[in-house]
Design an enzyme around this catalytic site. Structure first.
Site, PDB file in Angstrom:
ATOM      1  N   SER A 141     -13.592  27.956  87.946  1.00  0.00           N
ATOM      2  CA  SER A 141     -13.307  28.938  89.146  1.00  0.00           C
ATOM      3  C   SER A 141     -14.799  29.430  90.055  1.00  0.00           C
ATOM      4  CB  SER A 141     -12.647  30.430  88.477  1.00  0.00           C
ATOM      5  OG  SER A 141     -12.362  31.133  89.505  1.00  0.00           O
ATOM      6  N   ASP A 328      -2.861  24.771  90.415  1.00  0.00           N
ATOM      7  CA  ASP A 328      -3.400  25.802  90.854  1.00  0.00           C
ATOM      8  C   ASP A 328      -3.428  26.075  92.439  1.00  0.00           C
ATOM      9  OD1 ASP A 328      -5.438  28.023  91.061  1.00  0.00           O
ATOM     10  OD2 ASP A 328      -7.183  26.719  91.195  1.00  0.00           O
ATOM     11  N   HIS A 385      -4.899  26.572  87.013  1.00  0.00           N
ATOM     12  CA  HIS A 385      -6.251  27.323  87.139  1.00  0.00           C
ATOM     13  C   HIS A 385      -7.291  27.098  85.698  1.00  0.00           C
ATOM     14  CE1 HIS A 385      -9.630  29.000  89.616  1.00  0.00           C
ATOM     15  NE2 HIS A 385      -9.792  29.891  88.456  1.00  0.00           N
TER      16      HIS A 385
END
Length: 435
Positions: A141, A328, A385
């Site tokens: 991320s 994601d 994610h």
């Protein structure tokens, strides 16, 4: 030191000596393999900015899983199976990391890199034997900002240091690295996955050049106020209209539950226990899964581009793995592939012409990979994610293959490593503070 049947487990703090009062919290998990001191050393940083790496320890690639009764089970696919693992709460004031001095607040990647370099020096001084093996920096991320910045800091340090780190590579999962390119993927990814209409896709793509202009101005001028304006414009005109459709931005297949779109309440309850806090050596220090204060401090950093640091390290032969779960949305595979493809480096043409290969795991195609020289781009099918949470076995296979190329090791090609039966009581904070 633990015997071979019981890997060393540590948690605690190192004081960052170049700071006023910064104390960085970490977990260390010795590799569960027989030749543990020969295994690579991998450092993990969770994103946010401001989200604690305890999320990874207990839900992703750490050695633990929390049961409903707050007991712990072993995660047989933790990355400690094939690596000596360090999970770090950073930047300062994330998770259990703290400073009582306001001057230690972090606002940019220059300080992130300096703090992490200081931390690694302290950790190496206390545990030098683990640094003989190759070092890999990993994260997901917002670690798309952190990882290239930290590794570039190590790379620059190694040029002049008498005691260089054995940096061999880095891996970023579903990261945000080049916002100017990645924001351009939202409309197309959303339409391709049935989240928005064709008309909305066209409208958003018409607004994107203005967003891109603002992001480029942010990076050209380097002024936080310009970066803030670019962030507000791009969020309001491109991101917000899509999010209004209502879905989990981290996994478009799932509903959004709670402020983080996942239910991490077991971890909140687990870390609130007095016996846990005593074992971890954190006292009554408050813990948050994600700190809004740290997030707000990084608003001027979000739109900055760190692609150039990736290019420089590729040219130096440092290995790079960019992996992306295909479900994601927030850091989707289209945007990540676009910035990786745009990288300015000497093997760009070779990467462009390389064919995507199927990634096989236990007899099934679980993704695709495209590689040239030290660069690999990998898509993980049916993962959001948090790839190690959604596809733990495949994620371990992926990272082990990346960090062990000399033996072509992967969990699908080598015998399964027996997971340790772990309890919190095995953790001993023997280095709670190094002044």
């Amino acid at each position: 030191m633990s015997g071979l049947d019981e890997p060393l487990r540590l948690s605690g703090y190192f004081k960052l000596n170049r700071t006023y009062d910064a104390h960085m919290f970490y977990f260390f998990f010795e590799a569960a393999s027989e030749k543990r001191h020969e295994e690579p050393l991998a450092v993990w940083m969770t994103g946010g900015p401001g989200c604690s790496s305890e999320l990874a320890v207990f839900y992703e690639n750490g050695p633990f899983r929390i049961n409903d009764d707050l007991t712990l089970d072993a995660n047989e696919f933790g990355w400690d199976q094939t690596h000596n693992m360090i999970f770090v709460d950073q930047p300062i004031n994330t998770g259990f990391s703290y400073s009582e001095d306001e001057r230690d607040r972090v606002f940019d990647e220059k300080v992130v890199a300096a703090d992490m370099l200081d931390f690694l020096k302290e950790f190496r001084a206390a545990h030098p034997s683990y640094f003989d093996a190759p070092l890999f920096i990993t994260g997901e991320s917002y670690a798309g900002h952190y990882v290239p910045s930290v590794t570039f800091g190590i790379y620059e340090y190694n040029k002049v240091a008498k005691d260089p780190f054995n940096l061999e590579g880095f891996a970023i999962g579903n990261g945000l690295t080049n916002p100017a390119i990645q924001y351009g993927s939202y409309a197309d990814f959303s339409f391709a996955n049935g989240l928005i209409s064709k008309n909305m896709q066209s409208t958003l793509n018409a607004l994107y050049p203005i967003c891109k202009f603002g992001i480029n101005a942010c990076n050209t001028l380097g002024w936080d106020i310009v970066c803030d304006i670019a962030l507000i414009f791009c969020q309001d005109t491109i991101v917000a209209p899509i999010q209004a459709e209502g879905f989990n931005v981290y996994d478009i297949r799932k509903p959004c539950i709670g402020p983080l779109c996942y239910d991490f309440s077991l971890l909140d309850r687990y870390l609130a226990q007095d016996k846990v806090r005593e074992e971890l050596g954190v006292g009554d220090r408050p813990w948050q899964s994600c700190s809004p204060d740290v997030y707000n401090d990084f608003l001027g950093d979000i739109m900055r581009n760190y692609e150039d640091k990736v290019s420089a390290q590729l040219e130096a032969g440092i290995k790079v793995l960019i992996y992306v779960g295909t479900e994601d949305w927030i850091c989707n595979w289209m945007g990540n592939k676009a910035w990786v493809t745009s990288l300015a480096w000497s093997q760009r043409e070779a990467f462009d012409s390389a064919e995507e290969q199927d990634w096989h795991f236990e007899g099934s195609v679980v993704g695709t990979v495209k590689s040239a020289g030290p660069l690999s781009f990998l898509k993980v099918f049916q993962a959001g994610h948090m790839v190690p949470m959604d596809k733990p076995a495949e994620a371990l296979d992926m990272i082990a293959s990346f960090t062990h190329p000399q033996s072509n090791r992967s969990t699908s090609a080598s015998p399964k490593l027996k997971p340790s039966v772990l309890r919190l009581e095995k953790l001993r904070a023997s280095h709670l503070l190094v002044q």
